[in-house]
Design an enzyme around this catalytic site. Structure first.
Site, short mmCIF file in Angstrom:
data_model
loop_
_atom_site.label_atom_id
_atom_site.label_comp_id
_atom_site.label_asym_id
_atom_site.label_seq_id
_atom_site.Cartn_x
_atom_site.Cartn_y
_atom_site.Cartn_z
N HIS A 1 0.84 -1.02 0.04
CA HIS A 1 -0.09 -0.15 -0.08
C HIS A 1 1.18 1.35 -0.07
O HIS A 1 1.05 1.93 0.98
CB HIS A 1 -0.91 0.05 1.17
N ARG B 1 -14.98 11.22 -3.61
CA ARG B 1 -13.84 10.82 -4.35
C ARG B 1 -14.05 11.36 -6.00
O ARG B 1 -14.95 11.78 -6.46
CB ARG B 1 -13.84 9.35 -4.55
N CYS C 1 -3.00 10.84 5.56
CA CYS C 1 -1.67 11.59 5.85
C CYS C 1 -0.96 12.03 4.21
O CYS C 1 0.01 12.57 4.72
CB CYS C 1 -0.76 10.19 6.09
N SER D 1 -4.28 5.98 6.00
CA SER D 1 -5.23 6.84 5.52
C SER D 1 -5.10 8.26 5.93
O SER D 1 -4.94 8.44 7.41
CB SER D 1 -6.67 6.35 5.30
N ASP E 1 -1.01 4.95 -4.59
CA ASP E 1 -1.66 4.10 -3.84
C ASP E 1 -0.97 2.68 -3.68
O ASP E 1 -1.27 2.32 -2.42
CB ASP E 1 -3.16 3.92 -3.89
O1 SAT Z 1 -12.34 2.88 -1.59
S1 SAT Z 1 -10.86 2.64 -1.59
O2 SAT Z 1 -10.56 1.51 -0.84
O3 SAT Z 1 -10.63 2.40 -2.98
C1 SAT Z 1 -10.05 3.76 -0.94
C2 SAT Z 1 -9.85 3.77 0.32
O4 SAT Z 1 -10.67 3.68 1.20
O5 SAT Z 1 -8.58 3.53 0.76
MN MN Z 2 -5.12 3.56 -0.12
#
Ligand code: SAT
Ligand code: MN
Length: 601
Positions: free
Chosen positions: A243, A382, A267, A265, A290
């Protein structure tokens, strides 16, 4: 039903099996063409799932509003159905696989009634790359199809690359059969959280997802395949599925280093991945924001590939100031989910920069005005945008072999104790650092600040097997190659606060100052002082030219708080206890050595 555009027997049999179970009205094999993409977008506009944005302001862009119950990944509904609970480990939900299979088949029975079953062949990793993996997602959601088209290499090219070979089957349904004559909801899903299931079978490498249409619950190439299932494959095959963002930093002299970084997450991973350096003459290029698949190359170095093809980034907080390059990336051909709609037909969210619109339609479809007491965008709203649109995408981002990794970074939100940056003494010490990553959450609502959630390697929600075994796999990498060729490992903390609670470090583009020192350490030129917790920059080693941070603040940022570190060591020890006998001995030894260094400090 048209004839399947493949002769792959396993694939045809599997599609027939799921179709017989879920009984859709029709089956559509996705070819990944522009024509198909636009037809599906038009279809969703006509159903009210999509709103077309102003063609002048956001060409080729759409807004989707999800059901209020379906706004994020659901970790408590996510399962790793390994053969035994022991194999899944204490950090994953587990159900016995045969039992779970029976449950899923019962749920999927008739669940696509009245809908189209889409077959999405996709490649994680550049098509034809030796590291790429082919998945096929079956879904009844056109929203998933168009998002998968941005996030993966999808359609005829992936199907062609698959040929008669093997693929990872991914079954998805929103869990909302459509009775004849009933009007469809704009965002069909299973509203009861207890009836959503995101299930992984690591032994047979299969994914089944039911009830949610949102993000990582539904776009199964991302967290489900490229992290949870891939982590299992990586362990078996001697590589790493992580990740991590991947960025390249180039000095004014043209020296280029690739860095992989893992943070929990919230950060600022996407911000770091495409940052504009504050240091003149230095450039950052983005390979991914990611996920990194990392292998040992023929020369013994580690090479990283971004298996994705797009960005699925958090909108709120994204601004020209926090992430200029993301704002440029999402100017066109972007799908926005759960942001606000302005009267001009543009999007808006909190902390987008500039004035708030006088009025808007919020993410739930209601009238919104500034100061009304509600957020206009959902905090997990998003954007889905093609990576190729990023103005600073690295020229090597689709390299089939990947890019050579010079350094690994770990971190988290740690207001106290943890210094701005430290370098590990060895690979094992670096794995120790990664295992201790985590963030302090401010549970403001409860008035309870500072709950530390350990999130080893930022993989807590994404590791497809026992976390202790995962850490042992990381340790084992050193025995698979020449140690001298391994990346150096660093721990960073952009979120240190003063005793008065003010941020000590400006972050954003100024993080390039830390990255510069990291690259100098890799090159063997950066100056450092050995401390009990790792190598830290000497007071003059960080390039602070043009930076307005006081000497006292810098002293605090690089200070070693011995008592705080003793508590940190105890806390890591308690966390290690939760991993039981699976914790590798090398990490217990690292913890013991840290304690000894602190005792004599
Ligand atoms: O929804 S996702 O898993 O793509 C993004 C996240 O929650 O980290
Ligand atoms: Mn992620």
């Amino acid at each position: 039903m048209t004839a399947p555009p493949t002769t792959n027997k396993k694939l045809i049999a599997w599609v027939n099996d799921i179709a017989a179970l879920a009984t859709p009205a029709s089956v559509h094999w996705c070819d990944g063409s522009d024509k198909e993409y636009h037809a599906l977008c038009d279809l969703m506009v006509s159903h009210g799932t999509f709103t077309r944005l102003n063609e002048k302001l956001r060409p080729g862009c759409y807004l989707a509003r999800s059901h209020a119950s379906d706004v994020a990944r659901v970790e408590d509904r996510t399962y790793i159905c390994a053969k035994s609970k022991e194999e899944a480990g204490p950090t994953n939900n587990w159900t016995e696989p045969t039992e779970m299979r029976a449950k899923l088949r019962a749920m999927f029975k008739g669940c696509m009634k009245g809908r189209t079953l889409y077959v999405i062949p996709f490649s994680m990793g550049p098509i034809g790359s030796p590291v790429a993996k082919i998945g096929v997602e079956i879904t009844d959601s056109p929203y998933v199809v168009v998002n998968m088209r941005i996030m993966t290499r999808m359609g005829a090219a992936a199907l062609n690359a698959l040929g008669d070979g093997d693929f990872i089957p991914c079954v998805h349904s929103v869990g909302a059969p459509l009775e004849p004559g009933r009007q469809d909801a704009p965002w069909p899903c299973e509203p009861d959280p207890a009836k959503k299931y995101i299930v992984h079978f690591p032994d047979t490498r299969e994914i089944w997802s039911y009830g949610s249409g949102y993000g990582g619950n539904a776009l199964l190439g991302k967290k489900c395949l490229a992290l949870r299932i891939a982590s299992v494959a990586a362990r078996a095959e001697g590589w790493l599925a992580e990740h991590m963002l991947i960025l390249a930093l180039t000095s004014p002299k043209g020296e280029k280093h690739y860095i992989c970084a893992a943070f929990p997450s919230a950060c600022g991973k996407t911000n770091l991945a495409m940052m504009q350096p504050a240091l003149p003459g230095w450039t950052v290029r983005c390979v991914g924001d990611d996920i990194a698949w990392i292998r040992i190359g023929a020369d013994g170095r580690l090479y990283a590939v971004n298996p994705e093809h797009g960005f699925f980034g958090v909108a709120p907080g994204t601004s020209a100031q926090s992430n200029f390059n993301a704002m440029e990336t999402i100017r066109r051909n972007t799908i926005f989910t759960n942001v606000a709609l302005t009267p001009e037909g543009d999007v808006w969210w909190e902390d987008m920069g500039g004035p708030a619109p006088a009025k808007a339609i919020d993410w739930e479809g209601n009238e919104w005005t500034p100061g009304c007491g509600r957020k206009a965008a959902h905090p997990n709203a998003r954007f889905t945008a093609p990576a190729a649109q990023c103005p600073v995408i690295d020229p090597e981002w689709e390299s089939p072999e990947g890019v050579p990794v010079s350094a690994f970074l770990f971190g988290g939100r740690r207001p106290g104790t943890i210094p701005l940056v430290s370098e590990a003494f060895s690979w094992e010490h670096g794995v120790f650092m990664g295992s201790a990553a985590g963030s302090e959450t401010t549970t403001a609502a409860l008035g309870k600040a500072g709950v530390l959630r350990r999130d080893p390697f930022a993989m807590l929600p994404f590791c497809g097997y026992h976390m202790g075994d995962y850490l042992a796999h990381w340790i084992s990498i050193a025995s698979r190659t020449d140690r001298a060729k391994l990346p150096k490992v660093f721990f960073v903390n952009w979120f240190r606060k003063s005793t008065e609670g003010k941020w000590l470090w400006p972050g954003y583009g100024d993080n390039s100052r830390v990255l510069k020192w990291i690259c100098e350490r890799v090159a063997g030129t950066g100056k450092a002082v050995k401390t009990p917790i790792g190598n830290l920059p000497t007071p003059d080693a960080l390039d602070l030219s043009g930076l307005d941070v006081s000497e006292e603040d810098m002293r605090q940022l690089l200070a070693i708080d011995v008592e705080g570190w003793k508590r940190e060591a105890d806390n890591i020890g308690s966390y290690y206890d939760t991993l039981g006998s699976h914790l590798p001995a090398a990490l217990r030894a690292e913890l013991e050595q840290l304690r000894q260094r602190l005792a004599t400090a």
